[in-house]
Design a protein around this motif. Structure first.
Motif, PDB file in Angstrom:
ATOM      1  N   ILE A 125      98.986  87.877  33.584  1.00 19.86           N
ATOM      2  CA  ILE A 125      98.149  88.289  34.973  1.00 19.86           C
ATOM      3  C   ILE A 125      97.536  87.208  35.760  1.00 19.86           C
ATOM      4  O   ILE A 125      97.539  87.069  36.708  1.00 19.86           O
ATOM      5  CB  ILE A 125      97.223  89.470  34.342  1.00 19.86           C
ATOM      6  N   TYR A 126      96.756  86.335  34.772  1.00 17.59           N
ATOM      7  CA  TYR A 126      96.133  85.290  35.272  1.00 17.59           C
ATOM      8  C   TYR A 126      97.392  84.640  36.132  1.00 17.59           C
ATOM      9  O   TYR A 126      96.977  84.135  37.125  1.00 17.59           O
ATOM     10  CB  TYR A 126      95.301  84.517  34.128  1.00 17.59           C
ATOM     11  N   ASP A 127      98.227  84.193  35.349  1.00 20.60           N
ATOM     12  CA  ASP A 127      99.334  83.406  36.126  1.00 20.60           C
ATOM     13  C   ASP A 127      99.887  84.040  37.422  1.00 20.60           C
ATOM     14  O   ASP A 127     100.175  83.078  38.510  1.00 20.60           O
ATOM     15  CB  ASP A 127     100.642  83.109  34.932  1.00 20.60           C
ATOM     16  N   MET A 128      99.997  85.142  37.528  1.00 15.99           N
ATOM     17  CA  MET A 128     100.572  85.678  38.557  1.00 15.99           C
ATOM     18  C   MET A 128      99.590  86.009  39.880  1.00 15.99           C
ATOM     19  O   MET A 128      99.838  85.954  40.918  1.00 15.99           O
ATOM     20  CB  MET A 128     101.234  87.113  38.426  1.00 15.99           C
ATOM     21  N   CYS A 129      98.134  85.759  39.256  1.00 14.89           N
ATOM     22  CA  CYS A 129      97.334  86.127  40.558  1.00 14.89           C
ATOM     23  C   CYS A 129      96.097  84.564  40.613  1.00 14.89           C
ATOM     24  O   CYS A 129      95.526  84.592  41.581  1.00 14.89           O
ATOM     25  CB  CYS A 129      96.212  87.098  39.902  1.00 14.89           C
ATOM     26  N   LYS A 130      96.709  83.609  39.926  1.00 15.29           N
ATOM     27  CA  LYS A 130      95.748  82.501  39.948  1.00 15.29           C
ATOM     28  C   LYS A 130      95.830  81.815  41.500  1.00 15.29           C
ATOM     29  O   LYS A 130      95.010  81.027  42.086  1.00 15.29           O
ATOM     30  CB  LYS A 130      96.287  81.326  38.912  1.00 15.29           C
ATOM     31  N   ALA A 131      96.846  81.983  42.149  1.00 15.85           N
ATOM     32  CA  ALA A 131      96.536  81.351  43.770  1.00 15.85           C
ATOM     33  C   ALA A 131      95.658  81.984  44.614  1.00 15.85           C
ATOM     34  O   ALA A 131      95.178  81.362  45.359  1.00 15.85           O
ATOM     35  CB  ALA A 131      98.131  81.717  44.251  1.00 15.85           C
ATOM     36  N   ILE A 132      95.210  83.300  44.265  1.00 17.08           N
ATOM     37  CA  ILE A 132      94.229  83.758  45.040  1.00 17.08           C
ATOM     38  C   ILE A 132      92.880  83.936  44.158  1.00 17.08           C
ATOM     39  O   ILE A 132      91.864  84.109  44.785  1.00 17.08           O
ATOM     40  CB  ILE A 132      94.605  85.056  45.483  1.00 17.08           C
ATOM     41  N   ASP A 133      93.011  83.839  42.848  1.00 17.77           N
ATOM     42  CA  ASP A 133      91.694  83.974  42.049  1.00 17.77           C
ATOM     43  C   ASP A 133      91.632  83.209  40.565  1.00 17.77           C
ATOM     44  O   ASP A 133      92.221  83.435  39.728  1.00 17.77           O
ATOM     45  CB  ASP A 133      91.454  85.644  41.691  1.00 17.77           C
ATOM     46  N   ARG A 134      91.322  82.071  41.000  1.00 16.95           N
ATOM     47  CA  ARG A 134      91.257  80.873  39.577  1.00 16.95           C
ATOM     48  C   ARG A 134      90.037  81.415  38.813  1.00 16.95           C
ATOM     49  O   ARG A 134      89.898  80.882  37.557  1.00 16.95           O
ATOM     50  CB  ARG A 134      91.364  79.580  40.096  1.00 16.95           C
ATOM     51  N   GLY A 135      88.912  82.159  39.041  1.00 13.97           N
ATOM     52  CA  GLY A 135      87.945  82.307  38.050  1.00 13.97           C
ATOM     53  C   GLY A 135      88.102  83.638  37.516  1.00 13.97           C
ATOM     54  O   GLY A 135      87.086  84.084  37.087  1.00 13.97           O
ATOM     55  N   MET A 136      89.213  83.940  37.129  1.00 10.25           N
ATOM     56  CA  MET A 136      89.376  85.179  36.260  1.00 10.25           C
ATOM     57  C   MET A 136      88.970  84.620  35.057  1.00 10.25           C
ATOM     58  O   MET A 136      89.114  83.733  34.458  1.00 10.25           O
ATOM     59  CB  MET A 136      90.868  85.739  36.283  1.00 10.25           C
ATOM     60  N   LEU A 137      88.452  85.807  34.293  1.00 10.74           N
ATOM     61  CA  LEU A 137      88.096  85.621  32.904  1.00 10.74           C
ATOM     62  C   LEU A 137      88.738  86.642  31.800  1.00 10.74           C
ATOM     63  O   LEU A 137      88.725  87.682  31.854  1.00 10.74           O
ATOM     64  CB  LEU A 137      86.382  85.947  32.760  1.00 10.74           C
ATOM     65  N   ILE A 138      89.438  86.014  30.750  1.00 10.91           N
ATOM     66  CA  ILE A 138      89.940  86.700  29.867  1.00 10.91           C
ATOM     67  C   ILE A 138      88.975  86.995  28.610  1.00 10.91           C
ATOM     68  O   ILE A 138      88.630  85.846  28.109  1.00 10.91           O
ATOM     69  CB  ILE A 138      91.243  86.112  29.288  1.00 10.91           C
ATOM     70  N   ASP A 139      88.639  87.992  28.231  1.00  7.20           N
ATOM     71  CA  ASP A 139      87.819  88.200  26.956  1.00  7.20           C
ATOM     72  C   ASP A 139      87.834  89.577  26.248  1.00  7.20           C
ATOM     73  O   ASP A 139      88.760  90.297  26.561  1.00  7.20           O
ATOM     74  CB  ASP A 139      86.321  88.000  27.498  1.00  7.20           C
ATOM     75  N   GLN A 140      87.139  89.700  25.153  1.00  7.98           N
ATOM     76  CA  GLN A 140      87.122  90.828  24.369  1.00  7.98           C
ATOM     77  C   GLN A 140      88.233  91.174  23.792  1.00  7.98           C
ATOM     78  O   GLN A 140      88.786  92.290  23.463  1.00  7.98           O
ATOM     79  CB  GLN A 140      86.785  92.181  25.298  1.00  7.98           C
ATOM     80  N   VAL A 141      89.206  90.222  23.562  1.00  8.56           N
ATOM     81  CA  VAL A 141      90.500  90.427  22.852  1.00  8.56           C
ATOM     82  C   VAL A 141      90.023  90.278  21.443  1.00  8.56           C
ATOM     83  O   VAL A 141      89.686  89.493  20.667  1.00  8.56           O
ATOM     84  CB  VAL A 141      91.460  88.812  23.045  1.00  8.56           C
ATOM     85  N   HIS A 142      90.544  91.541  20.727  1.00 11.25           N
ATOM     86  CA  HIS A 142      90.181  91.716  19.275  1.00 11.25           C
ATOM     87  C   HIS A 142      91.093  92.942  18.531  1.00 11.25           C
ATOM     88  O   HIS A 142      91.830  93.656  19.555  1.00 11.25           O
ATOM     89  CB  HIS A 142      88.758  92.341  19.089  1.00 11.25           C
TER      90      HIS A 142
END
Length: 160
Positions: A125-142
């Motif tokens: 998701i990050y890779d596909m959207c990074k052109a418009i939003d480089r500040g995405m945050l992936i977290d809470q993975v468990h």
């Protein structure tokens, strides 16, 4: 605390010998989220990202990741997976949550496969959207839950 089993008598890393373990049905569920600008989520919903259907590609990437886990994690066993399902939901504002369920009928569990699939789905998701939003945050993975095998049933308990 359980004894670590990934070390030999020389205290060097080894792949755990699972030869004598019983084949049982095993299931693991993992979750994680990616936070983004509201406009990014709106474009995902609208299907207007230049790289295509973000969630469809992320779902396929996660399934592929689950199948490749033993190639990425050195002490992870090659496990024949019998099912991988990835479900996405969002808060209609700025966060997508992925829930991944991985199944096998084998001698060892699929927790790492579920966690890997979850993280790769979110990273896609990050890779596909990074052109418009480089500040995405992936977290809470468990790990949410696992069942099957000698160690029994585990359910995540949020201790915060």
């Amino acid at each position: 605390m359980a004894e670590l089993t990934h070390f030999n008598d020389q205290q060097r890393a080894k792949m755990v010998d699972v030869t004598s373990k019983a084949v049982t049905a095993r299931v693991a569920k993992a979750t994680g989220q990616i936070k983004m600008h509201p406009e990014t989520l709106a474009r995902i919903h609208a299907g207007t990202m230049k790289k295509g259907d973000v969630l469809a590609v992320a779902q396929v990437a996660g399934i592929m990741a689950a199948k490749q886990t033993s190639n990425l994690i050195p002490m992870c066993h090659l496990i024949p997976l019998t099912g991988v399902d990835i479900y996405f939901s969002d808060n209609q504002q700025d966060t997508i949550t992925a829930v991944v369920t991985v199944k096998t009928k084998h001698v060892t569990g699929v927790e790492i496969e579920a966690l890997n699939a979850c993280q790769i789905s979110l990273l896609t998701i990050y890779d596909m959207c990074k052109a418009i939003d480089r500040g995405m945050l992936i977290d809470q993975v468990h790990l949410v839950e696992k069942s099957g095998g000698k160690s029994g049933h585990f359910v995540y308990q949020d201790e915060t």
